[in-house]
Write a protein that holds these residues in place. Structure first.
Motif, mmCIF file in Angstrom:
data_model
loop_
_atom_site.group_PDB
_atom_site.id
_atom_site.type_symbol
_atom_site.label_atom_id
_atom_site.label_comp_id
_atom_site.label_asym_id
_atom_site.label_seq_id
_atom_site.Cartn_x
_atom_site.Cartn_y
_atom_site.Cartn_z
ATOM 1 N N GLN A 44 46.521 57.987 20.893
ATOM 2 C CA GLN A 44 45.503 57.946 21.942
ATOM 3 C C GLN A 44 44.996 56.521 22.161
ATOM 4 O O GLN A 44 44.853 56.060 23.293
ATOM 5 N N LEU A 45 44.729 55.831 21.074
ATOM 6 C CA LEU A 45 44.206 54.473 21.175
ATOM 7 C C LEU A 45 45.235 53.518 21.776
ATOM 8 O O LEU A 45 44.897 52.683 22.624
ATOM 9 N N LEU A 46 46.493 53.622 21.360
ATOM 10 C CA LEU A 46 47.523 52.742 21.897
ATOM 11 C C LEU A 46 47.790 53.034 23.366
ATOM 12 O O LEU A 46 48.089 52.119 24.143
ATOM 13 N N ASP A 47 47.665 54.291 23.760
ATOM 14 C CA ASP A 47 47.874 54.648 25.165
ATOM 15 C C ASP A 47 46.763 54.108 26.059
ATOM 16 O O ASP A 47 47.006 53.732 27.210
ATOM 17 N N LYS A 48 45.535 54.062 25.533
ATOM 18 C CA LYS A 48 44.383 53.724 26.372
ATOM 19 C C LYS A 48 43.925 52.274 26.261
ATOM 20 O O LYS A 48 43.184 51.802 27.129
ATOM 21 N N LEU A 89 33.393 51.826 21.209
ATOM 22 C CA LEU A 89 34.096 51.929 22.488
ATOM 23 C C LEU A 89 35.384 52.723 22.329
ATOM 24 O O LEU A 89 35.700 53.596 23.143
ATOM 25 N N PHE A 90 36.126 52.428 21.284
ATOM 26 C CA PHE A 90 37.356 53.167 21.030
ATOM 27 C C PHE A 90 37.052 54.652 20.848
ATOM 28 O O PHE A 90 37.720 55.519 21.418
ATOM 29 N N ARG A 91 36.050 54.940 20.046
ATOM 30 C CA ARG A 91 35.707 56.335 19.741
ATOM 31 C C ARG A 91 35.302 57.088 21.004
ATOM 32 O O ARG A 91 35.752 58.206 21.254
ATOM 33 N N GLU A 92 34.458 56.464 21.813
ATOM 34 C CA GLU A 92 33.945 57.133 23.007
ATOM 35 C C GLU A 92 35.040 57.367 24.055
ATOM 36 O O GLU A 92 35.034 58.401 24.731
ATOM 37 N N ASN A 93 35.977 56.444 24.171
ATOM 38 C CA ASN A 93 36.975 56.545 25.219
ATOM 39 C C ASN A 93 38.091 57.544 24.932
ATOM 40 O O ASN A 93 38.842 57.895 25.840
#
Length: 268
Positions: free
Chosen positions: A207-211, A259-263
């Motif tokens: 998820q993090l790498l995609d966003k 920011l990472f967590r919220e997105n």
């Protein structure tokens, strides 16, 4: 509520099952929270990919049937639960070999109440384990049943000392935590270890790498840990947890972590 089903019925697997003898299978752990199976599509995509790589019999029909089962089993639940899915290769007789056409797949579904560990609401204490991670590009990324590296790594320390331990390969490159993926900020740049040779390609990592295209996938040698000024560990159950202490060294808590967590919409 606690449930354990084998092929849709209460039961158990045979003591001579290949899953016990060889760890011949895959698993997924999914968080059920507030009426939702979190990141279900990503979990099922990883399961499908892993089955194809291991040549396990698993079809789109099986996947559709699994979704229907999970929907029925979780209907009416509200409190957080963890759903563990295991796809196990069944084949008669003994020995490593199997006929791809004659095999079948046993599906185990376990559902149990889940509560995040207390440290997930604070800062994680993380250190390096001396146990090395097994390197095998053929198995890299999969969540297969052979987790002895993590078992041995966790056994090195009492849980009261550290919340998570990190595993390196034999060349000294940091790969992942015993139960989590790792993200590091070095000289202002966020990165996560390259898992093309070993390790589990986690759902939150994806998820993090995609966003966030600014996060780099790179090799991280253990010597570079001294240059880390912020870090976090993550998986689909604990979410994103900042690292407050890494190898006896205090780290700052970077604003980007929230920011990472919220997105990616991780439930608290």
């Amino acid at each position: 509520m606690e449930i354990c089903l084998v092929n849709g019925q209460p039961g158990h697997i045979s003591p001579d099952h290949r899953a016990l003898a060889y760890g011949d299978g895959l698993f997924e752990t999914i968080l059920y929270h507030s009426g939702h199976l979190e990141f279900l599509d990503d979990h099922l995509a990883r399961l499908m990919h892993g089955c194809a790589a291991l040549k396990l019999h698993w079809s789109v029909v099986d996947q559709t049937r699994l979704i229907a089962q999970l929907t029925e089993l979780t209907a009416g639940l509200w409190e957080p639960h963890v759903i563990k899915i295991m796809a196990l290769r069944r084949y008669p007789g003994r020995g490593y070999g199997f006929d791809k056409l004659a095999q079948s797949t046993d599906l185990i579904i376990q559902i149990k109440p889940y509560q995040k560990p207390d440290w997930c609401f604070a800062l994680a204490r993380v250190c390096l384990a001396s146990t090395k991670i097994s390197v095998n590009p053929s198995l890299a990324g999969m969540k297969h049943l052979n987790r002895l590296d993590s078992v041995l790594a966790r056994a090195e320390y009492e849980s009261s000392q550290f919340d998570e331990v990190l595993l390196c390969d034999t060349e000294g490159f940091v790969m992942e935590g015993s139960m989590s993926n790792l993200f590091l900020r070095v000289h202002g740049q966020w990165m996560t270890p390259d898992l093309s040779q070993c390790g589990v390609a986690g759902i939150i990592r994806k998820q993090l790498l995609d966003k966030f295209s600014e996060i780099q996938v790179a090799k991280c040698h253990v010597d570079s840990l001294r240059d880390v000024d912020a870090a976090f560990v993550c998986n689909s159950l604990i979410g994103v947890v900042p690292v407050g202490r890494l190898n006896q060294r205090d780290l700052s808590v970077a604003a980007e972590i929230n920011l990472f967590r919220e997105n990616i919409g991780i439930p608290c």
